[in-house]
Design an enzyme around this catalytic site. Structure first.
Site, PDB file in Angstrom:
ATOM      1  CD  GLU A   1      -2.733  -1.181   2.517  1.00 28.87           C
ATOM      2  OE1 GLU A   1      -3.609  -0.329   2.689  1.00 28.87           O
ATOM      3  OE2 GLU A   1      -2.475  -2.071   3.340  1.00 28.87           O
TER       4      GLU A   1
ATOM      5  CB  SER B   1      -5.743  -0.921   0.034  1.00 32.16           C
ATOM      6  OG  SER B   1      -5.432   0.185   0.832  1.00 32.16           O
TER       7      SER B   1
ATOM      8  CE1 TYR C   1      -7.225   4.328  -1.023  1.00 33.67           C
ATOM      9  CE2 TYR C   1      -6.989   2.075  -1.761  1.00 33.67           C
ATOM     10  CZ  TYR C   1      -7.049   2.988  -0.747  1.00 33.67           C
ATOM     11  OH  TYR C   1      -6.943   2.576   0.547  1.00 33.67           O
TER      12      TYR C   1
ATOM     13  NE  ARG D   1     -13.024   2.282   6.199  1.00 32.89           N
ATOM     14  CZ  ARG D   1     -11.955   1.968   5.493  1.00 32.89           C
ATOM     15  NH1 ARG D   1     -10.941   2.812   5.366  1.00 32.89           N
ATOM     16  NH2 ARG D   1     -11.875   0.781   4.916  1.00 32.89           N
TER      17      ARG D   1
ATOM     18  CG  ASP E   1     -14.560  -1.358   6.176  1.00 33.64           C
ATOM     19  OD1 ASP E   1     -14.838  -0.155   6.369  1.00 33.64           O
ATOM     20  OD2 ASP E   1     -13.492  -1.733   5.661  1.00 33.64           O
TER      21      ASP E   1
ATOM     22  CD  GLU F   1     -10.893  -5.044   6.040  1.00 33.20           C
ATOM     23  OE1 GLU F   1      -9.903  -4.294   6.025  1.00 33.20           O
ATOM     24  OE2 GLU F   1     -11.087  -5.929   5.187  1.00 33.20           O
TER      25      GLU F   1
ATOM     26  CG  ASN G   1      -9.691  -0.762   7.668  1.00 31.98           C
ATOM     27  OD1 ASN G   1      -8.995  -1.375   6.887  1.00 31.98           O
ATOM     28  ND2 ASN G   1     -11.019  -0.872   7.674  1.00 31.98           N
TER      29      ASN G   1
ATOM     30  N   GLY H   1      -7.041   5.178   4.977  1.00 29.95           N
ATOM     31  CA  GLY H   1      -6.572   6.128   3.985  1.00 29.95           C
ATOM     32  C   GLY H   1      -6.989   7.553   4.310  1.00 29.95           C
TER      33      GLY H   1
END
Length: 307
Positions: free
Chosen positions: A21, A148, A214, A253, A255, A268, A270, A274
């Site tokens: 990443e 990602s 992205y 974060r 999800d 998951e 994070n 990002g």
């Protein structure tokens, strides 16, 4: 407590690194660096290489804003090194970073605590494919230690499962198959001990993959997310529960997928999300009146509170 920019001292913004990443991290890091500088912080960008600890020591930095995505930066490695150097840093500590980065062990922990997460199986060899197939198709197949959406793909039968495993194994010998959930995808940004407004993600891709995250300009981010207040609050509570379960802290974060029967599933956690122009945490913060510069300031300010 009123905080002045000088209270932070000299700040290193770690970005880049050596993980898959890297490119995203460089973009995130540049955005964070610019935001801190606009707030008057004495911030300096560092493209982290294997000599990063020497660079930090020689530079006489006072604290670190960590924007290293993936291995080396999000998995407890840099966190442990910074602990030894005595440098305060943003985000989760060693344990929270290490657990959250490992998708398989995160799910083992969520499952043991009774938090809903889709059925899963670890694939380390050809013999494990049958056990994974018993979860039922379709399946999501992903490297256990990447972020990602790197190396992820959908498998609709045993042939595709084998191909997906081979693809994911290019990034990590630990590959996880997860029961596919058909439904709506939401993400909850965490700032301190609060879950920010949910964002509903919509894409024409099979799933919210790297390109959708992205590159693509047609990915749709719905905020307000379209849920009633009670339903949104339940998902925010679930997200905070998952975040705390893996010992994450500071910001991050979570999800979540909600299936057609309105059952939520944690996917998951994070711990260094990002911070690019397409990123979700800044989007959620903006919805409650926190602009990007204020967001990075608040995240950095957490390093003062921890001392």
């Amino acid at each position: 407590m009123t905080i002045d920019a000088k209270d932070f001292g000299k700040v290193a913004v770690l970005m880049g690194g050596w993980a898959a990443e890297r490119d995203v991290s460089l973009v995130s890091g540049k955005a964070v660096l610019d935001g801190l500088c606009r707030k008057g912080v004495d911030a300096h960008g560092i493209d982290a290489g294997k000599d990063v600890l020497q660079v930090l020591q020689n530079g006489n930095y006072d604290r670190v804003f960590n924007v290293l995505h993936g291995r080396g930066g999000e998995d407890g490695v840099i966190q442990g090194a910074l602990e030894i150097l005595g440098l305060p840093y943003t985000g989760s500590g060693v344990m929270g970073s290490a657990i959250a980065m490992d998708k398989y062990r995160t799910k083992l922990l969520l499952q043991s605590l009774g938090l809903p997460t889709p059925g899963f199986a670890l694939i380390q060899s050809e013999q494990d494919l049958e056990a994974a197939a018993e979860l039922g198709f379709p399946l999501m197949v992903k490297p256990a230690l990447e972020g990602s959406s790197i190396g992820m793909s959908r498998a609709d039968d045993i042939k595709q499962l084998r191909a997906a495993w081979n693809k994911a194994a290019e990034y990590d010998s630990h590959v996880m198959a997860e029961r596919w959930i058909t439904g709506a995808e939401y993400t909850a940004a965490i700032l301190g001990d609060e879950a920010l407004p949910l964002i509903k993600l919509e894409t024409d891709h099979d799933f919210y993959d790297y390109d959708a995250k992205y590159v693509a300009d047609d990915t749709r981010y719905l905020i307000p997310c379209g849920l009633d207040q009670e339903a949104e609050s339940r998902l925010q509570s679930l997200a905070l529960g998952a975040f705390n379960a893996v010992a994450a802290s500071g910001w991050g974060r979570v999800d979540i997928l909600v299936d057609v029967e309105e059952q939520p599933w944690v996917i998951e956690v994070n711990t260094v999300p990002g911070m690019t122009g397409h990123s979700l945490v800044p989007m959620a913060a903006k919805a409650v009146g926190i602009d990007f510069d204020e967001l990075v300031w608040r995240i950095l300010a957490q390093t003062l509170e921890a001392n």
